[in-house]
Design an enzyme around this catalytic site. Structure first.
Site, PDB file in Angstrom:
ATOM      1  N   HIS A 115    -101.701 -44.801  81.980  1.00 12.92           N
ATOM      2  CA  HIS A 115    -100.599 -45.631  82.784  1.00 12.92           C
ATOM      3  C   HIS A 115    -100.620 -46.237  84.270  1.00 12.92           C
ATOM      4  O   HIS A 115    -100.058 -46.785  84.686  1.00 12.92           O
ATOM      5  CB  HIS A 115     -99.355 -44.489  82.884  1.00 12.92           C
ATOM      6  CG  HIS A 115     -98.254 -45.091  82.865  1.00 12.92           C
ATOM      7  ND1 HIS A 115     -97.665 -46.149  83.275  1.00 12.92           N
ATOM      8  CD2 HIS A 115     -97.063 -44.391  82.261  1.00 12.92           C
ATOM      9  CE1 HIS A 115     -96.386 -46.318  83.051  1.00 12.92           C
ATOM     10  NE2 HIS A 115     -95.946 -45.273  82.322  1.00 12.92           N
ATOM     11  N   SER A 138     -74.057 -54.386  81.451  1.00 10.85           N
ATOM     12  CA  SER A 138     -75.028 -54.942  80.782  1.00 10.85           C
ATOM     13  C   SER A 138     -75.221 -54.006  79.464  1.00 10.85           C
ATOM     14  O   SER A 138     -75.064 -52.986  79.454  1.00 10.85           O
ATOM     15  CB  SER A 138     -76.485 -55.313  81.279  1.00 10.85           C
ATOM     16  OG  SER A 138     -76.913 -53.978  81.747  1.00 10.85           O
ATOM     17  N   THR A 139     -75.784 -54.453  78.355  1.00 10.67           N
ATOM     18  CA  THR A 139     -76.126 -53.630  77.177  1.00 10.67           C
ATOM     19  C   THR A 139     -77.100 -52.430  77.865  1.00 10.67           C
ATOM     20  O   THR A 139     -76.682 -51.313  77.320  1.00 10.67           O
ATOM     21  CB  THR A 139     -76.984 -54.484  76.221  1.00 10.67           C
ATOM     22  OG1 THR A 139     -76.103 -55.440  75.671  1.00 10.67           O
ATOM     23  CG2 THR A 139     -77.388 -53.506  74.993  1.00 10.67           C
ATOM     24  N   ASP A 185     -96.120 -58.701  64.319  1.00 12.09           N
ATOM     25  CA  ASP A 185     -96.649 -58.895  62.449  1.00 12.09           C
ATOM     26  C   ASP A 185     -98.164 -59.039  62.717  1.00 12.09           C
ATOM     27  O   ASP A 185     -98.543 -60.168  63.055  1.00 12.09           O
ATOM     28  CB  ASP A 185     -95.744 -59.863  61.944  1.00 12.09           C
ATOM     29  CG  ASP A 185     -96.246 -60.264  60.471  1.00 12.09           C
ATOM     30  OD1 ASP A 185     -97.261 -59.497  60.108  1.00 12.09           O
ATOM     31  OD2 ASP A 185     -95.425 -60.774  59.867  1.00 12.09           O
TER      32      ASP A 185
END
Length: 468
Positions: free
Chosen positions: A168, A292-293, A413
């Site tokens: 990190h 906001s979401t 993907d």
């Protein structure tokens, strides 16, 4: 539940950056910044991508899938050389550095598992430890710490997983996502012997020359870590080993995934707006609250989490919000900046506030206030916040959010289809919460939760009740 022998390690190999480029043949050194120093001894951040793939036989896995992933990984590391390097703290250096030397490599574990992949990709409550065996250990010693480690696990005739453990103090979630998207792109679009360039949005920027530290936070954080390490008289103050109390997964934890649809979020927004418009005492006008979401999701989640824990309504709850500073720094840095570009802000609220009838609206206002406050100073009160969080006791509840829907985890993907499930495995250590975009692509939010079983069952009930 996964048994201890459900994952068998078949091979641990080293994958170096593809040779033949001037970059991979040259040493590279990057100084850490104050944004990195805060996470110097934090435990690794970990992700797992689970993929269902019918016909994933051992023959296909070992002759096609693994060689293709290895080759494309080697090609990708040419563009992300620090990931193949390590973190070190030379005696002559005032701070740790990230160092890449030619022939450095990334540790890659190849494994097989008898675990039930259908169970792992499901949303139901299960033991948190079931995912741990799919995650590699990040090699760290007193003097040298790997930046990342990877594991590819075959689930016989069901599919496979790709997992990553990351230091990190070197990378944040955005950097990790950029690397994984680049690897997936090259894996999907290259074959052996061919090399494709990366698009500008997947090409990292290593320039950190413009990052300023006017409040001397770098030395503040490093001095804290050195002083903490000195508490163990046997340790080198510059040791890179992580603190023991930050490692390991507490026992008897369970994990579950919850979905907030776009319709759920809109209903939350309508309810909060209605509450504000009808003159709730002490609240700011609606236009000042940024619904906001992210704000709505965090407010709803935190209310459910605090109620699920129960206990003393007078206890303090610390809510932690990670803000991406790339565009907020002065001067701004590249959106493709390689390193830590996030800074954590906190607000302290009494538990009783979350438990009020209109707790979601009240907490939404407070989270909105944190975000609005960034305009007055990104790092204002950073030292006080650090000391405050260090001194919290066991009775204090901390709510921290990992991940972001903006990272688009489900787009990664590698050539055999998009992931069926993505987990931020490292929230196991902190009874944490993760957010990402809905795997269904419906504009919703997918929430990962880790906690004690009785709390999880209470949370699940509150989650459903709250949406109704």
């Amino acid at each position: 539940m996964a048994s201890p022998d459900s994952v068998r390690v078949l091979e641990v190999c080293q994958v170096a950056a593809a040779s033949g480029s001037p970059e991979s043949a040259t040493a590279l050194s990057l100084p850490i910044t104050f944004l990195d120093a805060r996470y110097f001894k934090f435990p690794p951040a970990e992700r797992i991508y689970f993929f269902k793939l019918h016909g994933s036989t051992p023959t296909f896995f070992h002759s096609v899938l693994v060689p293709t992933l290895k080759h494309s990984l080697s090609q990708t590391l040419r563009h992300f050389l620090p990931l193949a390097g390590h973190l070190t703290w030379p005696p002559h250096s005032p701070k740790p550095i990230i160092l890449y030397s030619p022939n450095d490599a990334v540790s890659l574990t190849i494994a097989e598992s008898d675990a039930d992949l259908d169970r792992l990709v499901g949303d139901e409550i299960r033991e948190a430890s079931e995912s741990c065996l799919c995650v590699p250990e990040l090699p760290i010693s007193d003097t040298k710490a790997s930046v990342i480690a990877l594991q590819i696990t075959l689930f016989l005739n069901k599919g496979y997983s790709i997992s990553i453990a990351m230091h990190h103090a070197v990378v944040d979630g955005k950097t990790a996502s950029m690397f994984l998207k680049a690897w997936a792109h090259l894996c999907k679009n290259t074959s052996k012997g061919q090399t494709f360039t990366l698009s500008p949005e997947l090409t990292p920027s290593f320039d950190r020359s413009t990052i300023k530290d006017p409040d001397e936070l770098e030395s503040f954080y490093l001095n804290h870590w050195v002083a903490t390490t000195k508490l163990d008289s046997k340790s080198n103050p510059r040791s890179l080993k992580l603190l023991p109390n930050l490692l390991g997964v507490p026992p008897k934890l369970v994990r579950a995934t919850f979905q907030l649809s776009r319709e759920n979020i809109e209903k939350l927004r309508e309810a909060v707006v209605s509450y504000h418009q009808h003159g709730a005492a002490g609240l700011q006008p609606t236009r000042e609250v940024r619904l906001s979401t992210f704000v709505l999701t965090c407010a709803f989640l935190s209310v459910c989490l605090v109620k699920a824990r129960g206990g003393d309504a007078n206890r303090m709850v610390y809510f932690l919000v990670a803000a991406d500073c790339r565009s907020r720094l002065d001067p701004p840095i590249s959106q493709n900046y390689f390193g830590n570009g996030v800074f954590v802000h906190d607000t302290v609220i009494e538990a009783r506030t979350f438990m009020e009838e209109n707790g979601v609206a009240i907490i939404a206002e407070k989270i909105s206030g944190i975000i609005k406050g960034l305009e007055k100073g990104l790092f204002r009160g950073a030292k006080e916040s650090h000391e405050r969080l260090r001194s919290t006791g066991a009775d204090v509840q901390k709510i921290g959010i990992a991940g972001s829907p903006r990272f688009l985890y489900y787009e990664e993907d590698f050539g055999w289809g998009k992931p069926n499930k993505v987990e931020i495995a490292s929230i196991d250590r902190i009874h944490g919460v993760s957010l990402m975009e809905s795997r269904d692509g419906n504009g919703g939010i997918e929430i990962g939760i880790v906690m004690q079983r009785h709390e999880m069952e209470a949370f699940a009930s509150l989650f459903v009740q709250g949406l109704n």
